[in-house]
Design a protein around this motif. Structure first.
Motif, PDB file in Angstrom:
ATOM      1  N   LEU A  25       0.843  -1.202   0.000  1.00  9.52           N
ATOM      2  CA  LEU A  25       0.000   0.000   0.000  1.00  9.52           C
ATOM      3  C   LEU A  25       0.876   1.249   0.000  1.00  9.52           C
ATOM      4  O   LEU A  25       1.973   1.244   0.556  1.00  9.52           O
ATOM      5  CB  LEU A  25      -0.892   0.031   1.242  1.00  9.52           C
ATOM      6  N   GLU A  26       0.364   2.299  -0.594  1.00  7.56           N
ATOM      7  CA  GLU A  26       1.091   3.556  -0.616  1.00  7.56           C
ATOM      8  C   GLU A  26       0.124   4.688  -0.267  1.00  7.56           C
ATOM      9  O   GLU A  26      -1.074   4.603  -0.567  1.00  7.56           O
ATOM     10  CB  GLU A  26       1.685   3.799  -2.003  1.00  7.56           C
ATOM     11  N   VAL A  54       0.034   6.751   8.186  1.00  4.82           N
ATOM     12  CA  VAL A  54      -0.355   6.298   9.532  1.00  4.82           C
ATOM     13  C   VAL A  54      -1.414   5.208   9.425  1.00  4.82           C
ATOM     14  O   VAL A  54      -1.354   4.173  10.107  1.00  4.82           O
ATOM     15  CB  VAL A  54      -0.871   7.490  10.369  1.00  4.82           C
ATOM     16  N   MET A  55      -2.393   5.419   8.526  1.00  2.00           N
ATOM     17  CA  MET A  55      -3.434   4.390   8.331  1.00  2.00           C
ATOM     18  C   MET A  55      -2.794   3.073   7.886  1.00  2.00           C
ATOM     19  O   MET A  55      -3.132   2.005   8.387  1.00  2.00           O
ATOM     20  CB  MET A  55      -4.414   4.828   7.235  1.00  2.00           C
ATOM     21  N   ILE A  56      -1.864   3.174   6.942  1.00  2.00           N
ATOM     22  CA  ILE A  56      -1.237   1.955   6.413  1.00  2.00           C
ATOM     23  C   ILE A  56      -0.459   1.248   7.520  1.00  2.00           C
ATOM     24  O   ILE A  56      -0.540   0.027   7.688  1.00  2.00           O
ATOM     25  CB  ILE A  56      -0.298   2.315   5.229  1.00  2.00           C
ATOM     26  N   PHE A  57       0.254   2.040   8.292  1.00  2.00           N
ATOM     27  CA  PHE A  57       1.041   1.463   9.389  1.00  2.00           C
ATOM     28  C   PHE A  57       0.114   0.739  10.380  1.00  2.00           C
ATOM     29  O   PHE A  57       0.375  -0.383  10.787  1.00  2.00           O
ATOM     30  CB  PHE A  57       1.812   2.587  10.094  1.00  2.00           C
ATOM     31  N   ASN A  58      -1.002   1.396  10.723  1.00  2.00           N
ATOM     32  CA  ASN A  58      -1.949   0.787  11.667  1.00  2.00           C
ATOM     33  C   ASN A  58      -2.584  -0.477  11.101  1.00  2.00           C
ATOM     34  O   ASN A  58      -2.773  -1.460  11.821  1.00  2.00           O
ATOM     35  CB  ASN A  58      -3.038   1.785  12.051  1.00  2.00           C
ATOM     36  N   VAL A  68      -5.956  -5.479   0.960  1.00  2.00           N
ATOM     37  CA  VAL A  68      -6.973  -4.429   0.864  1.00  2.00           C
ATOM     38  C   VAL A  68      -7.331  -4.231  -0.608  1.00  2.00           C
ATOM     39  O   VAL A  68      -6.461  -4.320  -1.482  1.00  2.00           O
ATOM     40  CB  VAL A  68      -6.407  -3.095   1.445  1.00  2.00           C
ATOM     41  N   PHE A  69      -8.626  -3.982  -0.873  1.00  2.00           N
ATOM     42  CA  PHE A  69      -9.020  -3.601  -2.230  1.00  2.00           C
ATOM     43  C   PHE A  69      -8.767  -2.106  -2.415  1.00  2.00           C
ATOM     44  O   PHE A  69      -9.217  -1.297  -1.593  1.00  2.00           O
ATOM     45  CB  PHE A  69     -10.527  -3.848  -2.444  1.00  2.00           C
TER      46      PHE A  69
END
Ligand SMILES: [Fe+2]
Length: 378
Positions: A25-26, A54-58, A68-69
């Motif tokens: 994810l990016e 931050v969302m990706i890390f979480n 994830v789609f």
């Protein structure tokens, strides 16, 4: 593991979507379906959410989401270098955590080929990030926390070492060795009893003797791994040596200590001083740099300290500061003594007076007390 859609809802999201692993994810990507916490019905992110680092890390670290789609029309070129660097740091941190293990685990017995491959990838990402974004050091401070785990310390020391290496004009090929050695410099600590590593307050002589084994233990782990050059292994072995010969484990002096080890030593001490410890507050940047300057030619290599101070000016141009007499000012340029820049007074009635804190002897008793966190940056 199905984690990317609500239970009972078709796994096919929008036809213009694709399923990708969280590691890929990016920031800037948009979710094409709700993201659900594994094993529950809880929606973590709604369809149509633009992801940030931050969302990706979480998603990865906190919720163990696997895939994830996302919408297909995402273009990687829309990510700024700064964002890319931030993503790399979060990814590096999670890889290091995997390799080092969390601090609750048993001591590390082996450093595998797979682990060394991961470290090598982290080194590549970090060097690319640091060349792409000079402000990345600001993000480094976000990694500081009360629970100062070895893997976080190692990441910060690697980021600082590479920054010092850049300031020393080290060739990029050497930067790879420097970065890998810095990432691994304390791996030997993972062989030592965690109760000693985490003990708040003063250590007994026996405990200190045990801690002092970590450079050799790190060297041995890397040698057993078989994939490391002498240069990298020696940097790990020598990172607690001091320039005047009073360090450990070998009591080496001056250039007997390898160049990479001398760089890592500077980064290591600075990070230790400016990090939280259970038994003391972190030193301010200025206090730590004053201490480091005082250690030039005794603890540290003078040239490396100079490069370090150039790379880590505590009062960058435009920074608001509070002076020792309580007045407020803004930094307008730096001097060779980075603790005494040229400033302009900003309090009302001061008439925008410019003061050179280093070259104008009239002001030798005036100094910068602290950064003015409430000041408005120019
Ligand atoms: Fe160490």
């Amino acid at each position: 593991m199905l984690i990317f859609c609500r239970k009972g809802v078709s796994l096919m999201a929008e036809s213009s979507s694709m399923k990708i692993r969280v590691e890929e994810l990016e920031s800037g990507m948009v979710t094409a379906d709700n993201v659900i916490e594994p094993g529950t019905d809880r929606v973590l992110l709604l369809k149509g959410t633009t992801l940030d680092s931050v969302m990706i890390f979480n998603l990865k670290e906190r919720y163990n989401v696997g895939e994830v789609f996302i919408r297909k029309n995402f273009s990687a070129s829309t990510i700024s270098a700064e964002m890319r660097a931030e993503i790399d740091i979060h990814q590096s941190l999670s890889t290091l955590k995997d390799v080092f293990g969390s601090d609750d685990e048993k001591p590390l017995k082996e450093f595998t080929k797979e682990a060394s491959k991961q470290i090598s990838n982290v080194a590549n990402d970090l060097i690319t990030s640091l060349y792409a974004d000079d402000n990345i050091l600001l993000k480094m401070h976000q990694l500081q926390s009360y629970d100062d785990y070895t893997y976080k310390h190692c990441l910060r020391v690697a980021m600082m070492s590479v920054t010092i290496g850049k300031s020393l004009d080290l060739p990029r090929s050497k930067m790879r060795d420097l970065c890998e050695a810095a990432l691994l410099h304390d791996i030997g600590k993972r062989t030592i009893d965690i109760d000693i590593i985490r003990k708040p307050g003063r250590l007994t002589d026996d405990e200190f003797t045990a801690i002092k084994k970590h450079p050799q233990n790190g060297y041995i782990l890397l040698r057993k791994n078989g994939g490391y050059s002498e240069e990298i292994m020696n940097a790990v072995l020598m990172h607690h040596e001091k320039f005047d010969g009073t360090g450990y484990p070998l009591g080496l002096k001056g250039e007997q200590i390898t160049y990479l080890a001398r760089i890592i030593t500077v980064a290591d001490v600075y990070d230790a001083l400016t990090s939280n410890r259970p038994y003391r507050q972190p030193w301010s940047v200025a206090e730590a740099e004053e201490f480091m300057m005082g250690g030039a030619n005794t603890h540290f290599d003078y040239d490396i300290i100079t490069a370090f101070l150039n790379a880590f000016a505590p009062y960058p141009v435009g920074e608001n500061v509070i002076l020792s007499d309580g007045r407020h000012a803004v930094v307008i340029s730096n001097n060779s003594n980075v603790l005494r820049p040229v400033i302009r007074l900003t309090d009302e009635g001061e008439g925008d007076e410019v003061i050179d804190l280093y070259n104008n002897f009239k002001y030798l008793t005036l100094s910068i007390k602290s950064l003015d966190k409430d000041g408005i940056n120019e």
